[in-house]
Design an enzyme around this catalytic site. Structure first.
Site, mmCIF file in Angstrom:
data_model
loop_
_atom_site.group_PDB
_atom_site.id
_atom_site.type_symbol
_atom_site.label_atom_id
_atom_site.label_comp_id
_atom_site.label_asym_id
_atom_site.label_seq_id
_atom_site.Cartn_x
_atom_site.Cartn_y
_atom_site.Cartn_z
ATOM 1 C CE LYS A 106 -2.895 0.685 3.613
ATOM 2 N NZ LYS A 106 -2.674 1.988 4.294
ATOM 3 N NE ARG A 133 -2.641 -1.907 8.522
ATOM 4 C CZ ARG A 133 -2.360 -2.311 7.277
ATOM 5 N NH1 ARG A 133 -2.528 -3.567 6.933
ATOM 6 N NH2 ARG A 133 -1.915 -1.453 6.373
ATOM 7 C CD GLN A 139 0.604 8.291 7.227
ATOM 8 O OE1 GLN A 139 0.078 9.144 7.951
ATOM 9 N NE2 GLN A 139 -0.012 7.183 6.876
ATOM 10 C CG ASP A 181 0.542 0.128 9.490
ATOM 11 O OD1 ASP A 181 0.237 0.974 10.360
ATOM 12 O OD2 ASP A 181 0.853 0.441 8.322
ATOM 13 N N GLY A 224 -5.092 7.900 5.559
ATOM 14 C CA GLY A 224 -4.186 8.875 6.165
ATOM 15 C C GLY A 224 -2.964 9.121 5.296
HETATM 16 C C1 S3P Z 1 2.681 4.848 6.212
HETATM 17 C C2 S3P Z 1 3.271 5.179 7.405
HETATM 18 C C3 S3P Z 1 2.747 4.752 8.718
HETATM 19 C C4 S3P Z 1 1.751 3.605 8.588
HETATM 20 C C5 S3P Z 1 0.775 3.833 7.482
HETATM 21 C C6 S3P Z 1 1.485 3.984 6.151
HETATM 22 C C7 S3P Z 1 3.278 5.348 4.959
HETATM 23 O O1 S3P Z 1 2.078 5.849 9.306
HETATM 24 O O2 S3P Z 1 1.053 3.411 9.800
HETATM 25 O O3 S3P Z 1 -0.135 2.749 7.380
HETATM 26 O O4 S3P Z 1 2.910 4.834 3.874
HETATM 27 O O5 S3P Z 1 4.115 6.246 5.032
HETATM 28 P P1 S3P Z 1 2.856 6.937 10.218
HETATM 29 O O6 S3P Z 1 3.782 7.664 9.354
HETATM 30 O O7 S3P Z 1 1.770 7.826 10.743
HETATM 31 O O8 S3P Z 1 3.525 6.131 11.281
#
Ligand code: S3P
Length: 449
Positions: free
Chosen positions: A29, A404, A177, A328, A102
């Site tokens: 993803k 999840r 992120q 995750d 998110g």
């Molecule tokens: C992700 C980073 C993680 C993860 C999310 C995907 C990404 O989040 O939990 O499912 O693709 O950069 P955080 O950066 O908030 O930890």
């Protein structure tokens, strides 16, 4: 905006026999989001295979289309993207509906922040509860003008800077992120943008930015972690990309095979980037029989097939430092811990409280309802395992719009005396639309309610 009310679709899964067979999990993803975003910034046609076609990634696809890129689906997981070039994103006409995602929201906020366009971001009830302050703050410092709902949440309006400023930023939370949002913003800034992460997080953005031709450097920080710098105004060359299988999706059939007696399963093409392989390392330490075979590289990422057999697990203390490499995977680790011998202690994971749901409290409540002994802490969970015996089960689990949570309890249900009902299967489509099909291939059976 209002959406039509949807009837929840409950789910009950059981295992009448050991799980057997070979399966392939969908594309990663995180990598799929980035593949679409970066392709949309290249001038020319990129080709992506193995793309995850879950709802979250489709939200990113729709947003890139709204900002001028042309995206064409050529076949299952195979997409062609004609990009607009860094600096040339167009003004989207409608709102950008991020659904449950998110990653789409935070990374796209980064992209828009340094383009002279305005965008309104909206999302579902789960996403509208999640904190965006962590990206609002650095992106505002780069010149974006952001008006958010109370508490720094969606819906929010973002007006990108006309003359964006470079930023040097130390991450206050370990978040790929936030790191990625700043790096993406830095692409359309004159000069160098720097992110320091004291604790390493997934590095897919860094790997893919380099592949597209960004001038990006990663250097170790003296006290641990990394300093990542990117120079803006690079010309992006279109790429041919292959997305490896998602270790976060592989985690569900993997733990299912560990828990159901007699199981012997092969999960093919799983991404094992060292910033993502924490669950495999921790389960192995708990006694899991997981053998990576046929190790190779796919799309610039390490990949292997995972041969997994039913195993007697023992509880351990999970070191908080591994959290970013399996952030995750905690919900499904809690499920594995429920059948381990003794206590599994998982602390230093308060970030779980701001995921698609508060995953510590949602899992604690569901596990307790299924007869598992748990102690909830502000920063984690302690699970007292059964030593391999099935859990009592017989509960209905609230999934809180969290894919999840839904998949974790579908897996626990395979190792429960009385069926566990997941109250709504719909969220599973955000990341793993073929989950039930895959579990059926391995021999899991859906009970009719
Ligand atoms: C992700 C980073 C993680 C993860 C999310 C995907 C990404 O989040 O939990 O499912 O693709 O950069 P955080 O950066 O908030 O930890």
């Amino acid at each position: 905006m209002t959406t039509a009310p949807r009837q929840p679709q409950p789910l009950m899964l059981r295992a009448d026999a050991p799980l057997r067979g070979s399966v392939r999990v969908p594309g990663d993803k995180s990598i799929s989001h980035r593949a679409l975003m970066l392709s949309a910034l290249a001038v020319g046609r990129s080709d992506v295979r193995g793309l995850l076609e879950g709802e979250d990634v489709l939200a990113t696809a729709a947003a890139m289309r709204a900002m001028g890129a042309r995206l064409e689906r050529l076949g299952e997981g195979h997409w062609a993207i004609d990009g607009v070039g860094v600096g040339s994103l167009l003004q989207p006409e409608g709102v950008l509906d991020m659904g449950n995602s998110g990653t789409s929201t935070r990374l796209l906020m980064g992209l828009v922040a340094t383009h002279p366009v305005s965008a309104t971001f909206i999302g579902d009830a789960s996403l509208s509860r999640r904190p965006m302050g962590r990206v609002i703050e650095p992106l505002t410092r780069m010149g974006a003008d952001i008006t958010a709902s109370p508490g720094g949440r969606l819906p929010l309006m973002l007006r990108g800077a006309d003359t964006p400023l470079p930023l040097s930023y130390r991450l206050p939370v370990a978040s790929a992120q936030v790191k990625s949002a700043i790096l993406l913003a830095g692409l359309n800034v004159q000069g160098e943008t720097v992110v320091e992460e004291p604790i390493p997080t997934r590095d897919h953005s860094e790997r893919m930015l380099k592949a597209f031709g960004a001038d990006l450097r990663v250097e170790p920080l003296p006290g641990g972690g990394n300093r990542i710098s990117v120079r803006g105004w690079a010309d992006f060359r279109p790429q041919q990309l292959v997305v490896p299988g998602d270790p976060s999706s592989a985690a569900f059939p993997l733990v299912a095979a560990l828990l159901v007696p007699g199981s012997d399963v092969l999960i093919e093409g799983v991404g094992l980037n060292p910033t993502r392989d924490g669950l495999v390392r921790i389960l192995t330490e708990m006694g899991a029989d997981i053998r990576p075979v046929n190790a190779r590289h796919v799309g610039g990422e390490p990949v292997a097939d995972l041969a997994v057999r039913h195993s007697a697990l023992k509880g351990i203390e999970v070191p908080p430092e591994v959290a970013p490499s399996m952030i995750d995977e905690y919900p499904i680790l809690f499920v594995a811990a429920a059948l381990a011998q003794g206590r599994t202690v998982m602390r230093g994971i308060e970030e779980l409280r701001v995921k698609e749901s508060d995953r510590i409290s949602a899992m604690a409540a569901g596990l307790a309802a299924a007869g598992v002994r748990v102690e909830e802490r502000p920063d984690g969970l302690i699970v007292e395992g059964t030593g391999g015996a099935p859990v009592p089960g017989g509960a209905t689990i609230a999934t809180h719009l969290d894919h999840r949570i839904a998949m974790s309890f579908a897996v626990l249900s395979l190792a429960a005396r009385a069926p566990i009902t997941v109250d709504d299967r719909a969220p599973i489509s955000t990341s793993f639309p073929a989950f039930l099909q895959l579990m059926a291939t391995l021999g899991a059976v859906e009970s009719q309610g």
